[in-house]
Design a protein around this motif. Structure first.
Motif, mmCIF file in Angstrom:
data_model
loop_
_atom_site.group_PDB
_atom_site.id
_atom_site.type_symbol
_atom_site.label_atom_id
_atom_site.label_comp_id
_atom_site.label_asym_id
_atom_site.label_seq_id
_atom_site.Cartn_x
_atom_site.Cartn_y
_atom_site.Cartn_z
ATOM 1 N N UNK A 116 -74.018 16.513 72.644
ATOM 2 C CA UNK A 116 -74.428 16.006 73.959
ATOM 3 C C UNK A 116 -74.348 14.478 73.995
ATOM 4 N N UNK A 117 -74.793 13.820 72.918
ATOM 5 C CA UNK A 117 -74.772 12.360 72.874
ATOM 6 C C UNK A 117 -73.365 11.798 72.894
ATOM 7 N N UNK A 118 -72.461 12.376 72.090
ATOM 8 C CA UNK A 118 -71.081 11.884 72.069
ATOM 9 C C UNK A 118 -70.376 12.136 73.403
ATOM 10 N N UNK A 119 -70.743 13.213 74.075
ATOM 11 C CA UNK A 119 -70.155 13.492 75.381
ATOM 12 C C UNK A 119 -70.711 12.536 76.444
ATOM 13 N N UNK A 120 -72.029 12.346 76.425
ATOM 14 C CA UNK A 120 -72.667 11.488 77.434
ATOM 15 C C UNK A 120 -72.201 10.044 77.307
ATOM 16 N N UNK A 121 -72.032 9.570 76.082
ATOM 17 C CA UNK A 121 -71.602 8.187 75.851
ATOM 18 C C UNK A 121 -70.087 8.063 75.775
ATOM 19 N N UNK A 122 -69.398 9.157 76.070
ATOM 20 C CA UNK A 122 -67.919 9.230 76.109
ATOM 21 C C UNK A 122 -67.284 8.739 74.808
ATOM 22 N N UNK A 123 -67.895 9.107 73.679
ATOM 23 C CA UNK A 123 -67.326 8.736 72.376
ATOM 24 C C UNK A 123 -66.219 9.716 72.004
ATOM 25 N N UNK A 124 -66.551 11.001 72.064
ATOM 26 C CA UNK A 124 -65.544 12.040 71.890
ATOM 27 C C UNK A 124 -64.782 12.016 70.586
ATOM 28 N N UNK A 125 -65.458 12.264 69.461
ATOM 29 C CA UNK A 125 -64.774 12.295 68.162
ATOM 30 C C UNK A 125 -63.839 13.494 68.028
ATOM 31 N N UNK A 126 -64.127 14.564 68.724
ATOM 32 C CA UNK A 126 -63.271 15.748 68.654
ATOM 33 C C UNK A 126 -63.577 16.673 67.513
ATOM 34 N N UNK A 127 -64.695 16.423 66.777
ATOM 35 C CA UNK A 127 -65.031 17.313 65.669
ATOM 36 C C UNK A 127 -65.653 18.612 66.160
ATOM 37 N N UNK A 128 -66.205 18.596 67.383
ATOM 38 C CA UNK A 128 -66.702 19.816 68.017
ATOM 39 C C UNK A 128 -66.012 19.914 69.368
ATOM 40 N N UNK A 129 -65.359 21.039 69.631
ATOM 41 C CA UNK A 129 -64.530 21.173 70.825
ATOM 42 C C UNK A 129 -64.999 22.363 71.657
#
Length: 373
Positions: A116-129
């Motif tokens: 949720x945090x990576x999505x909300x902050x638009x980081x998007x590492x792609x380790x969970x898809x």
């Protein structure tokens, strides 16, 4: 999907909706709004008393003002952090409720909040898809919400500082006209001694417009009243009190008959009446917004000063060239008109811990405060 997963989806969606509603009410909606499902107003009202208590114990005065002045900027940052944390928690619950729609599957709350945090902050590492349409929609909504909140808070900060700058221009302008801290008696005395009474209507007109803008902006953005003046012994409340006192004095202590014979005084009296009207409106609305009527007794209103202080002010005005009257009826008229705003303005000054002025705020500490400078 189990019942627990469904409950997580419902609670998470409700929390996200609550935060977005609070952001809309606090930033987007350009008017005063209330309701129990709000975060921002309660954050200011709960944190400020503690902040003020700590600040008032600081010595010398410049340290106290620096500490109190940091409250408003800190509150904006804290409010942004509260919104983002609540959004991460809400979207985390939703993601955990949709755990089997991600690759690899979400196994615990830690992974859900991370996603949720990576999505909300638009980081998007792609380790969970996300692999299913609903999960993809949630991730897209989280990214859009994060960008929107950050953009709106940045826009809010620019708007707040622009309103603050416009407010402080006229507050600073009172330096040479009304003294530091500002005084309504000194304002009238300055114009009288300089023989520029014909300029009084203009200054009253400027502050009539200033008061209307302060009322509108301070109702729309509850954090704006907490922004303190960048100069010692000045405040927007002290400035408002000074011009209201000047307007009240010129409409009561200066006889109406004398104003008819002098065009500058007649015009100044008319302008003062208009300023007095919008000023009282502003004080009443601002105290109603802060709930002073619920916390304090506003029924026993009075002028807030002693008869001797009024007499001394009339003598100062007479020495400056004003035709004054110091009868019992004049004192009663002055008391009645000043009582409309005096109690409320004093309560605001004490609530916001403003530097005391001649007739506004906690005047018992005025001499000590001046001595520190």
């Amino acid at each position: 999907m189990t019942i627990i997963d469904s409950l997580q989806l419902i609670v998470g969606a409700a929390l996200v909706a609550l935060v977005l509603h609070d952001v809309f009410q606090s930033v987007v909606l350009p008017r005063r709004s209330g309701g129990p499902l709000r975060v921002a107003p309660y954050l200011f009202l709960l944190l400020w008393p503690l902040w003020r208590r700590i600040g008032q114990r600081r010595q010398p005065a410049w340290r106290r003002e620096d500490f109190l002045g940091s409250f408003a900027p800190f509150s904006i940052i804290l409010l942004l952090a509260v919104w983002l944390i609540a959004m991460i928690f809400g979207f985390g619950l939703i993601v955990h409720g949709l755990h089997d729609q991600f690759k690899p599957p979400i196994e615990n709350f830690q992974s859900a909040f991370y996603m949720a945090g990576t999505s909300l902050l638009t980081i998007g590492y792609g380790d969970i898809v996300p692999t299913q349409p609903l999960a993809r929609g949630v991730v897209l909504l989280a990214g859009a919400s994060g960008l929107t909140i950050l953009a709106l808070v940045i826009a809010l900060a620019f708007n707040l500082y622009a309103s603050f700058a416009r407010r402080e221009v006229l507050v600073l302008m009172l330096d040479a006209r009304a003294g530091v801290p500002p005084s309504g008696v000194t304002l009238l005395e300055t114009y009288g001694r300089q023989r520029i009474l014909d300029a009084l209507p203009a200054i009253f007109g400027q502050f009539e417009l200033w008061t209307a803008e302060v009322l509108d902006s301070h109702l729309a953005y509850p954090v704006l009243p907490f922004f303190r003046s960048s100069h010692d012994r000045q405040s927007w409340i002290g400035a408002l009190g000074a011009v209201l006192d000047a307007a009240t004095l010129i409409t009561t202590a200066v006889p109406e008959a004398a104003c008819r014979d002098q065009d500058p005084l007649r015009h100044a009296r008319a302008a003062a009446e208009m300023l007095y009207g919008i000023g009282c409106h502003a004080v009443i609305d601002l105290t109603r917004m802060r709930g002073f009527a619920k916390r304090y007794d506003l029924t026993a209103q009075g002028p807030g000063i002693e008869r001797a202080e009024f007499e001394a002010a009339c003598k100062q005005l007479a020495a400056a060239g004003y035709p004054t009257e110091r009868s019992e009826q004049t004192w009663q008229n002055f008391s009645k008109r000043r009582a409309i705003y005096a109690t409320r303005l004093n309560l605001m000054a004490r609530f916001f811990a403003c530097p005391p002025t001649q007739w506004i705020g906690d005047r018992s500490v005025l001499i000590r405060h001046l001595g520190e400078h």
